[in-house]
Write an enzyme that holds these catalytic residues in place. Structure first.
Site, short mmCIF file in Angstrom:
data_model
loop_
_atom_site.label_atom_id
_atom_site.label_comp_id
_atom_site.label_asym_id
_atom_site.label_seq_id
_atom_site.Cartn_x
_atom_site.Cartn_y
_atom_site.Cartn_z
CD GLU A 51 -3.08 -0.31 0.06
OE1 GLU A 51 -3.12 0.00 -1.15
OE2 GLU A 51 -3.70 -1.27 0.55
CB ALA A 75 -16.41 1.31 -0.49
CB SER A 109 -12.90 6.19 -10.07
OG SER A 109 -12.05 6.02 -9.00
CG ASP A 129 -6.51 1.70 -7.47
OD1 ASP A 129 -5.85 0.91 -6.77
OD2 ASP A 129 -6.88 2.82 -7.06
CE1 TYR A 174 -2.98 7.56 -2.92
CE2 TYR A 174 -2.29 9.30 -4.42
CZ TYR A 174 -2.41 7.95 -4.12
OH TYR A 174 -1.94 7.02 -5.00
C1 GLA Z 1 -5.34 4.55 -4.06
C2 GLA Z 1 -4.63 4.89 -5.36
C3 GLA Z 1 -3.61 3.81 -5.73
C4 GLA Z 1 -2.68 3.51 -4.56
C5 GLA Z 1 -3.47 3.29 -3.27
C6 GLA Z 1 -2.59 3.16 -2.08
O1 GLA Z 1 -6.12 3.40 -4.23
O2 GLA Z 1 -5.57 5.00 -6.41
O3 GLA Z 1 -2.89 4.18 -6.87
O4 GLA Z 1 -1.74 4.53 -4.41
O5 GLA Z 1 -4.39 4.35 -3.03
O6 GLA Z 1 -1.82 2.01 -2.19
#
Ligand code: GLA
Length: 386
Positions: free
Chosen positions: A28, A124, A129, A173, A225
């Protein structure tokens, strides 16, 4: 499903495609540091019925959103054009952004009528997206015969999210949605997109994977973030490496000593130890010791909570209550500040662990969480015959 498109546009679609949401098993906040990740696709997907249009008009409709059909022209799509970019603030920026990204890459994409219907819970942390973007991209890839490879689709969708919708995410993602396969976790090196499908047959090992959607999203999340991301980039620059991926686990103590800015040290510690946890997890999975992944998940959560500081009380409570009631391990999944956690359990304790989490939420006065079991589903695909 075909009724949806016909009801909206009065004709039949040319085809139906779908793309899944994801949970991340481990790795993560490593993807924007050129690091290692290991997501799996959820069985929940975003489905799109799509028809090609040769007049350059892009019509977007979602059964999950109010507001009817959104009509744009592909020629005016630009992150800077009011009403077409992230400033729209809504869901349409994602599919519109994908069309923009494909065209910006020089691909011959014109108009389309698109109707979306998603079973991926939104807000969630389960990548609804990315599912929307990848569904759009695979549909356009099919409608316009672009012949794009899956990792390329993921890259273009990430570009859409970064540069059009204005979300500074990494590539995990979109890669998960585009490249995962059923029954596997995707071991992905985000530095060069090298990847391997890792068998994850939980049932055969008497295990279950639970997803707990806390149903909270803390407003702090968005800015935080970007802040974590820029902190990691600053730390890499001060250490003289292109990304934190280049700090080997064995050299972590000396790297931390070299960093004068104390605030950056925990960020580096998280990223470097998290990459090591992904490597440890892959070794355990390869050895068939899936149950031993549990403690690695919990260790990863502690690092996200204490060092990277992207957890929240609801996510911490899922982890505490799960582990206190016999789970093998648990951690937040995705960006954090709310969203979902995953819990690895032995099959026979799945129900009691889920109950313990729900009760802990009630005692703490939190909203009831949504708990469901998941298995690794397939990546994006065409649903109907070409
Ligand atoms: C979100 C972002 C991903 C990643 C995660 C953390 O989901 O879209 O690209 O950085 O956070 O691992």
């Amino acid at each position: 499903m075909t009724d949806g498109f016909r009801a909206v546009y009065g004709t039949a679609p040319d085809g139906v495609w779908e793309a899944p949401g994801r949970v991340n098993l481990i790795g993560e906040h490593t993807d924007y540091n050129d690091g290692l990740v290991m997501p799996l696709a959820l069985p929940q997907t975003c489905r799109v019925e799509a028809a090609r249009r040769d007049d350059g008009v892009l019509r977007l409709h979602s059964s999950d959103a109010h507001g009817g059909v959104i009509e744009l022209h592909v020629d005016v799509l630009s992150p800077a054009t009011p009403g077409t970019g992230g400033d729209r603030g809504g869901w349409a920026a994602y599919p519109a952004g994908v069309v923009w990204a494909l065209r910006a890459a020089g691909l011959q994409v014109g108009g389309a009528d698109l109707h979306f219907e998603s079973s991926v819970p939104t807000g969630a942390g389960l990548s609804s997206s990315a599912a929307l973007e990848v569904a759009t991209a695979v549909a356009l890839n099919g409608l316009y015969g672009l012949g794009l490879e899956r990792h390329r689709i993921a890259g273009l969708c990430t570009r859409a999210e970064n540069d059009f919708a204005g979300v500074p995410c990494g590539v995990m993602d979109q890669m998960a949605s585009a490249c995962c396969t059923a029954g596997h976790a995707l071991y992905l090196d985000t530095r060069d997109l090298a990847r391997r499908q890792v068998p994850l047959d939980l049932a055969a090992q008497g295990l279950r994977l639970l997803v707990v959607d806390t149903r909270v999203k803390h407003a702090l999340g968005d800015g935080a973030y970007a802040e974590r991301r820029s902190g990691c980039e600053r730390a890499a620059a001060r250490l003289g490496v292109p990304s934190l991926r280049e700090v080997p686990y064995g050299e972590l103590p000396s790297a931390l000593r070299r960093l004068e800015d104390e605030a950056l040290r925990p960020l580096v510690r998280h990223v470097v130890t998290e990459n090591e946890r992904v490597e440890r997890t892959i070794r355990l999975l390869d050895a068939g010791e899936t149950h031993s992944v549990g403690p690695v998940l919990t260790e990863g959560h502690a690092s996200l909570r204490d060092d990277f500081r992207v957890s929240c009380s609801e996510l911490d409570l899922v982890v505490e209550a799960s582990n206190a009631s016999g789970a093998l391990g648990a951690r937040m999944t995705g960006g954090g500040f709310g969203g979902s956690a995953i819990v690895l359990v032995r099959a026979e304790t799945a129900e009691s662990v889920a109950k313990a989490v729900t009760e802990a939420f009630a005692s703490a006065g939190h909203r009831e969480p949504r708990v469901f079991e998941t298995v690794p589903g397939p990546g994006a695909r065409r649903v109907t015959e070409a």
